[in-house]
Design a protein around this motif. Structure first.
Motif, PDB file in Angstrom:
ATOM      1  N   GLY A 132      -2.423   5.014  -9.498  1.00 60.11           N
ATOM      2  CA  GLY A 132      -3.668   4.630 -10.154  1.00 60.11           C
ATOM      3  C   GLY A 132      -4.807   4.649  -9.151  1.00 60.11           C
ATOM      4  O   GLY A 132      -4.843   3.834  -8.222  1.00 60.11           O
ATOM      5  N   TYR A 143     -11.110  -7.152  -5.156  1.00 57.76           N
ATOM      6  CA  TYR A 143     -10.568  -6.177  -6.112  1.00 57.76           C
ATOM      7  C   TYR A 143      -9.699  -6.878  -7.148  1.00 57.76           C
ATOM      8  O   TYR A 143      -9.786  -6.606  -8.355  1.00 57.76           O
ATOM      9  CB  TYR A 143      -9.771  -5.081  -5.372  1.00 57.76           C
ATOM     10  CG  TYR A 143      -9.445  -3.911  -6.269  1.00 57.76           C
ATOM     11  CD1 TYR A 143     -10.340  -2.862  -6.433  1.00 57.76           C
ATOM     12  CD2 TYR A 143      -8.248  -3.864  -6.992  1.00 57.76           C
ATOM     13  CE1 TYR A 143     -10.063  -1.798  -7.274  1.00 57.76           C
ATOM     14  CE2 TYR A 143      -7.964  -2.803  -7.835  1.00 57.76           C
ATOM     15  CZ  TYR A 143      -8.867  -1.776  -7.967  1.00 57.76           C
ATOM     16  OH  TYR A 143      -8.595  -0.720  -8.812  1.00 57.76           O
ATOM     17  N   ASP A 152       1.492   0.348  -0.852  1.00 57.60           N
ATOM     18  CA  ASP A 152       0.058   0.523  -0.583  1.00 57.60           C
ATOM     19  C   ASP A 152      -0.095   0.637   0.928  1.00 57.60           C
ATOM     20  O   ASP A 152       0.717   0.097   1.675  1.00 57.60           O
ATOM     21  CB  ASP A 152      -0.737  -0.692  -1.106  1.00 57.60           C
ATOM     22  CG  ASP A 152      -2.218  -0.398  -1.269  1.00 57.60           C
ATOM     23  OD1 ASP A 152      -2.687  -0.317  -2.430  1.00 57.60           O
ATOM     24  OD2 ASP A 152      -2.919  -0.250  -0.243  1.00 57.60           O
ATOM     25  N   ALA A 209       0.272   6.948   1.441  1.00 58.22           N
ATOM     26  CA  ALA A 209       0.730   7.991   0.510  1.00 58.22           C
ATOM     27  C   ALA A 209       0.902   9.332   1.221  1.00 58.22           C
ATOM     28  O   ALA A 209       1.682  10.177   0.780  1.00 58.22           O
ATOM     29  CB  ALA A 209      -0.264   8.133  -0.629  1.00 58.22           C
ATOM     30  N   ASN A 265      -1.918  -4.870 -10.202  1.00 54.30           N
ATOM     31  CA  ASN A 265      -2.428  -4.951 -11.579  1.00 54.30           C
ATOM     32  C   ASN A 265      -1.687  -4.010 -12.527  1.00 54.30           C
ATOM     33  O   ASN A 265      -1.350  -4.392 -13.654  1.00 54.30           O
ATOM     34  CB  ASN A 265      -3.946  -4.683 -11.612  1.00 54.30           C
ATOM     35  CG  ASN A 265      -4.401  -3.498 -10.785  1.00 54.30           C
ATOM     36  OD1 ASN A 265      -3.884  -3.243  -9.705  1.00 54.30           O
ATOM     37  ND2 ASN A 265      -5.357  -2.754 -11.290  1.00 54.30           N
ATOM     38  N   GLY A 313      -0.344   3.161  -3.820  1.00 54.15           N
ATOM     39  CA  GLY A 313      -1.675   2.539  -3.886  1.00 54.15           C
ATOM     40  C   GLY A 313      -1.709   1.459  -4.949  1.00 54.15           C
ATOM     41  O   GLY A 313      -2.599   1.426  -5.797  1.00 54.15           O
TER      42      GLY A 313
HETATM   43  C1  LIG Z   1      -8.993   1.736  -6.430  1.00 57.09           C
HETATM   44  S1  LIG Z   1      -7.596   0.888  -5.750  1.00 57.09           S
HETATM   45  C2  LIG Z   1      -6.406   1.152  -7.033  1.00 57.09           C
HETATM   46  C3  LIG Z   1      -5.481  -0.017  -7.248  1.00 57.09           C
HETATM   47  C4  LIG Z   1      -4.611   0.123  -8.491  1.00 57.09           C
HETATM   48  N1  LIG Z   1      -3.662   1.213  -8.324  1.00 57.09           N
HETATM   49  C5  LIG Z   1      -5.455   0.374  -9.717  1.00 57.09           C
HETATM   50  O1  LIG Z   1      -5.365   1.461 -10.309  1.00 57.09           O
HETATM   51  O2  LIG Z   1      -6.242  -0.502 -10.095  1.00 57.09           O
HETATM   52  C6  LIG Z   1      -7.059   2.028  -4.526  1.00 57.09           C
HETATM   53  C7  LIG Z   1      -5.843   1.557  -3.766  1.00 57.09           C
HETATM   54  O3  LIG Z   1      -5.347   2.662  -2.995  1.00 57.09           O
HETATM   55  C8  LIG Z   1      -4.979   2.187  -1.719  1.00 57.09           C
HETATM   56  N2  LIG Z   1      -5.035   3.326  -0.801  1.00 57.09           N
HETATM   57  C9  LIG Z   1      -6.118   3.960  -0.313  1.00 57.09           C
HETATM   58  N3  LIG Z   1      -5.732   4.966   0.501  1.00 57.09           N
HETATM   59  C10 LIG Z   1      -4.374   4.968   0.506  1.00 57.09           C
HETATM   60  C11 LIG Z   1      -3.380   5.760   1.147  1.00 57.09           C
HETATM   61  N4  LIG Z   1      -3.705   6.759   1.971  1.00 57.09           N
HETATM   62  N5  LIG Z   1      -2.068   5.475   0.922  1.00 57.09           N
HETATM   63  C12 LIG Z   1      -1.710   4.447   0.104  1.00 57.09           C
HETATM   64  N6  LIG Z   1      -2.609   3.650  -0.511  1.00 57.09           N
HETATM   65  C13 LIG Z   1      -3.929   3.913  -0.324  1.00 57.09           C
HETATM   66  C14 LIG Z   1      -5.983   1.084  -1.405  1.00 57.09           C
HETATM   67  O4  LIG Z   1      -5.501   0.213  -0.409  1.00 57.09           O
HETATM   68  C15 LIG Z   1      -6.135   0.423  -2.777  1.00 57.09           C
HETATM   69  O5  LIG Z   1      -5.217  -0.612  -2.947  1.00 57.09           O
END
Ligand SMILES: C[S@@+](CC[C@H](N)C(=O)[O-])C[C@H]1O[C@@H](n2cnc3c(N)ncnc32)[C@H](O)[C@@H]1O
Length: 211
Positions: free
Chosen positions: A113, A19, A74, A97, A56, A51
């Protein structure tokens, strides 16, 4: 339901480096980060990122406002390690979250995000209530998600062969849920994103203010 979350979280832990390689320096959403920063009154506003992935967004926010006081969280410990490596001055914490209410502090801004695509509707609705208690009055909220029909949600397989359960959301539902929780919508942006298979997705960004 919990099994879907467990598989999704394990996948994010495995693909942290992939990622980062793909999204760390993507400029596609920079206008929306700029908008979020413009709405923060203080140079040193306190920001919670949910998250945060490899950090980034945090990196872009600090480029725009270097004095922001950011807590990046995260659910994936590997993502947290990448976020800290890429932004050594920030505070990081592993946090699901769905457990936002367990955090003791309140913030001037919250940024999420592309995390909503990994939360089921009932958890998204609870999250909106928690946003309300975790933001100061007039605090700013940033949400991004992939526009679509919730009924079409399901497992998606990454290039590494790992699966994550992906939820589509309709902007009308997101906006209504925020308004119901005392938020005023300030901005709605759409970005067209070309996927690996050349199909286009609509990425929606919504910026709102707590009343
Ligand atoms: C698509 S990435 C987004 C990363 C960054 N915020 C961006 O917009 O590029 C999704 C992120 O959400 C995190 N994530 C997924 N489920 C989550 C949860 N229940 N609580 C916190 N983070 C979570 C994942 O570990 C991942 O790092």
């Amino acid at each position: 339901m919990e099994d879907k979350y467990t598989e999704t979280i394990n996948t994010w832990n495995k693909v942290a480096q992939l990622y980062e390689d793909k999204f760390m320096d993507l400029e596609l959403y920079n206008d929306s980060y700029q908008k979020f920063c413009e709405l923060l009154i203080n140079q040193n506003a306190s920001i919670l990122e949910l998250g945060c992935g490899p950090g980034n967004i945090t990196k872009q926010l600090l480029r725009l406002k270097p004095q922001l006081d950011i807590l990046a969280t995260d659910v994936s410990e590997n993502m947290i390690a990448h976020a800290k490596k890429n932004n050594p001055t920030i505070t990081t914490q592993q946090l699901d979250a769905r457990k936002l209410a367990s955090l003791q502090c309140t913030f001037n801004g919250i940024i999420c995000g592309f995390i909503i695509p990994y939360l089921a509707k009932e958890d998204f609705e609870k999250l909106c209530k928690d946003f309300n208690t975790k933001l100061h009055k007039n605090g700013i909220l940033y949400l991004s998600y992939v526009e679509g029909n919730y009924e079409h949600s399901g497992f998606q397989t990454s290039s590494s062969g790992d699966r994550a359960y992906f939820y589509y959301y309709d902007s009308k539902f997101i906006a209504q849920t925020l308004v119901h929780n005392n938020f005023k919508i300030l901005n709605q942006l759409e970005v067209h994103y070309e996927k690996n298979d050349n199909t286009l997705e609509t990425h929606s960004i919504l910026i709102a203010q707590k009343g």
